[in-house]
Design a protein around this motif. Structure first.
Motif, PDB file in Angstrom:
ATOM      1  N   GLU A 198       0.879  -1.288   0.124  1.00 19.77           N
ATOM      2  CA  GLU A 198      -0.195   0.114   0.123  1.00 19.77           C
ATOM      3  C   GLU A 198       0.998   1.233   0.034  1.00 19.77           C
ATOM      4  O   GLU A 198       0.481   2.378  -0.802  1.00 19.77           O
ATOM      5  CB  GLU A 198      -0.770   0.167   1.119  1.00 19.77           C
ATOM      6  CG  GLU A 198      -1.832  -0.844   0.943  1.00 19.77           C
ATOM      7  CD  GLU A 198      -3.037  -0.898  -0.129  1.00 19.77           C
ATOM      8  OE1 GLU A 198      -3.267   0.480  -0.154  1.00 19.77           O
ATOM      9  OE2 GLU A 198      -3.423  -1.674  -0.650  1.00 19.77           O
ATOM     10  N   ARG A 199       2.009   1.150   0.703  1.00 12.13           N
ATOM     11  CA  ARG A 199       2.809   2.312   1.020  1.00 12.13           C
ATOM     12  C   ARG A 199       3.632   2.598  -0.518  1.00 12.13           C
ATOM     13  O   ARG A 199       3.419   3.757  -1.021  1.00 12.13           O
ATOM     14  CB  ARG A 199       4.115   2.234   1.817  1.00 12.13           C
ATOM     15  CG  ARG A 199       4.843   3.371   2.005  1.00 12.13           C
ATOM     16  CD  ARG A 199       5.747   3.103   2.965  1.00 12.13           C
ATOM     17  NE  ARG A 199       7.026   2.064   2.540  1.00 12.13           N
ATOM     18  CZ  ARG A 199       7.861   2.413   1.713  1.00 12.13           C
ATOM     19  NH1 ARG A 199       8.140   3.479   1.235  1.00 12.13           N
ATOM     20  NH2 ARG A 199       8.811   1.543   0.989  1.00 12.13           N
ATOM     21  N   LEU A 200       3.998   1.533  -1.112  1.00 10.77           N
ATOM     22  CA  LEU A 200       4.543   1.832  -2.717  1.00 10.77           C
ATOM     23  C   LEU A 200       3.380   2.166  -3.585  1.00 10.77           C
ATOM     24  O   LEU A 200       3.649   3.128  -4.467  1.00 10.77           O
ATOM     25  CB  LEU A 200       5.228   0.357  -3.055  1.00 10.77           C
ATOM     26  CG  LEU A 200       6.324  -0.059  -2.289  1.00 10.77           C
ATOM     27  CD1 LEU A 200       6.556  -1.598  -2.640  1.00 10.77           C
ATOM     28  CD2 LEU A 200       7.344   1.041  -2.398  1.00 10.77           C
ATOM     29  N   LEU A 253       1.293   6.725  -7.124  1.00 11.89           N
ATOM     30  CA  LEU A 253       0.216   7.748  -7.415  1.00 11.89           C
ATOM     31  C   LEU A 253       0.443   9.027  -6.924  1.00 11.89           C
ATOM     32  O   LEU A 253      -0.125   9.863  -7.434  1.00 11.89           O
ATOM     33  CB  LEU A 253      -1.153   6.942  -6.691  1.00 11.89           C
ATOM     34  CG  LEU A 253      -1.494   5.849  -7.129  1.00 11.89           C
ATOM     35  CD1 LEU A 253      -2.824   5.149  -6.399  1.00 11.89           C
ATOM     36  CD2 LEU A 253      -1.585   5.673  -8.645  1.00 11.89           C
ATOM     37  N   GLN A 254       1.244   9.309  -6.248  1.00 13.05           N
ATOM     38  CA  GLN A 254       1.336  10.730  -5.512  1.00 13.05           C
ATOM     39  C   GLN A 254       1.897  11.609  -6.754  1.00 13.05           C
ATOM     40  O   GLN A 254       1.428  12.622  -6.870  1.00 13.05           O
ATOM     41  CB  GLN A 254       2.733  10.756  -4.569  1.00 13.05           C
ATOM     42  CG  GLN A 254       2.504  12.052  -4.013  1.00 13.05           C
ATOM     43  CD  GLN A 254       1.524  12.262  -3.125  1.00 13.05           C
ATOM     44  OE1 GLN A 254       0.935  11.520  -2.704  1.00 13.05           O
ATOM     45  NE2 GLN A 254       1.280  13.490  -2.546  1.00 13.05           N
ATOM     46  N   PRO A 255       2.802  11.353  -7.587  1.00 12.65           N
ATOM     47  CA  PRO A 255       3.099  12.294  -8.660  1.00 12.65           C
ATOM     48  C   PRO A 255       2.082  12.514  -9.805  1.00 12.65           C
ATOM     49  O   PRO A 255       1.947  13.692 -10.245  1.00 12.65           O
ATOM     50  CB  PRO A 255       4.459  11.739  -9.412  1.00 12.65           C
ATOM     51  CG  PRO A 255       5.134  10.788  -8.457  1.00 12.65           C
ATOM     52  CD  PRO A 255       3.648  10.212  -7.312  1.00 12.65           C
ATOM     53  N   ARG A 256       1.448  11.419  -9.893  1.00 13.23           N
ATOM     54  CA  ARG A 256       0.100  11.528 -10.780  1.00 13.23           C
ATOM     55  C   ARG A 256      -0.739  12.415 -10.156  1.00 13.23           C
ATOM     56  O   ARG A 256      -1.597  13.106 -11.156  1.00 13.23           O
ATOM     57  CB  ARG A 256      -0.398  10.040 -11.132  1.00 13.23           C
ATOM     58  CG  ARG A 256       0.707   9.311 -12.142  1.00 13.23           C
ATOM     59  CD  ARG A 256      -0.014   7.919 -12.300  1.00 13.23           C
ATOM     60  NE  ARG A 256       0.952   7.060 -13.032  1.00 13.23           N
ATOM     61  CZ  ARG A 256       0.994   5.969 -13.285  1.00 13.23           C
ATOM     62  NH1 ARG A 256       0.053   5.233 -13.103  1.00 13.23           N
ATOM     63  NH2 ARG A 256       1.867   5.327 -13.998  1.00 13.23           N
ATOM     64  N   ARG A 257      -0.989  12.243  -9.295  1.00 13.91           N
ATOM     65  CA  ARG A 257      -2.029  13.238  -8.490  1.00 13.91           C
ATOM     66  C   ARG A 257      -1.790  14.677  -8.529  1.00 13.91           C
ATOM     67  O   ARG A 257      -2.662  15.608  -8.864  1.00 13.91           O
ATOM     68  CB  ARG A 257      -2.246  12.779  -7.000  1.00 13.91           C
ATOM     69  CG  ARG A 257      -3.259  13.563  -6.328  1.00 13.91           C
ATOM     70  CD  ARG A 257      -3.533  13.059  -4.959  1.00 13.91           C
ATOM     71  NE  ARG A 257      -3.417  11.736  -4.889  1.00 13.91           N
ATOM     72  CZ  ARG A 257      -3.070  11.023  -3.691  1.00 13.91           C
ATOM     73  NH1 ARG A 257      -2.379  11.501  -2.664  1.00 13.91           N
ATOM     74  NH2 ARG A 257      -3.176   9.663  -3.539  1.00 13.91           N
ATOM     75  N   SER A 258      -0.300  15.063  -8.416  1.00  9.87           N
ATOM     76  CA  SER A 258      -0.065  16.442  -8.471  1.00  9.87           C
ATOM     77  C   SER A 258      -0.156  16.762 -10.073  1.00  9.87           C
ATOM     78  O   SER A 258      -0.579  17.805 -10.051  1.00  9.87           O
ATOM     79  CB  SER A 258       1.495  16.550  -7.788  1.00  9.87           C
ATOM     80  OG  SER A 258       2.156  16.044  -8.617  1.00  9.87           O
ATOM     81  N   VAL A 259       0.428  15.938 -10.699  1.00 11.26           N
ATOM     82  CA  VAL A 259       0.130  16.398 -12.108  1.00 11.26           C
ATOM     83  C   VAL A 259      -1.540  16.593 -12.543  1.00 11.26           C
ATOM     84  O   VAL A 259      -1.809  17.475 -13.364  1.00 11.26           O
ATOM     85  CB  VAL A 259       0.670  15.320 -13.301  1.00 11.26           C
ATOM     86  CG1 VAL A 259       0.353  15.445 -14.675  1.00 11.26           C
ATOM     87  CG2 VAL A 259       2.306  15.131 -13.023  1.00 11.26           C
TER      88      VAL A 259
END
Length: 67
Positions: A26-28, A33-39
């Motif tokens: 889950e952490r990975l 997904l973090q960079p995609r969310r910011s994009v």
């Protein structure tokens, strides 16, 4: 057959290891997904800025035609 103390301890340890693996997974996934969310958050902001700039240019052109 009833499990003894050692069997229960081994099952508990195996379950704990499985929970650790799931948590790491889950952490990975969250990191991926973090960079995609910011994009995805930046795209609408850039679009709004482009539309605002276009609107200002159109207004200036219209004012020049009127004047």
């Amino acid at each position: 057959m009833m499990p003894n103390h050692y069997d229960r301890e081994r099952l508990a340890q195996a379950h704990f290891q499985e929970l650790l693996r799931e948590a790491e997974h889950e952490r990975l996934l969250a990191q991926l997904l973090q960079p995609r969310r910011s994009v995805l958050l930046l795209l609408p902001a850039r679009l709004m800025l482009s539309l605002r700039a276009l609107r200002m240019r159109l207004r200036q052109g219209l004012q020049r035609r009127i004047a």
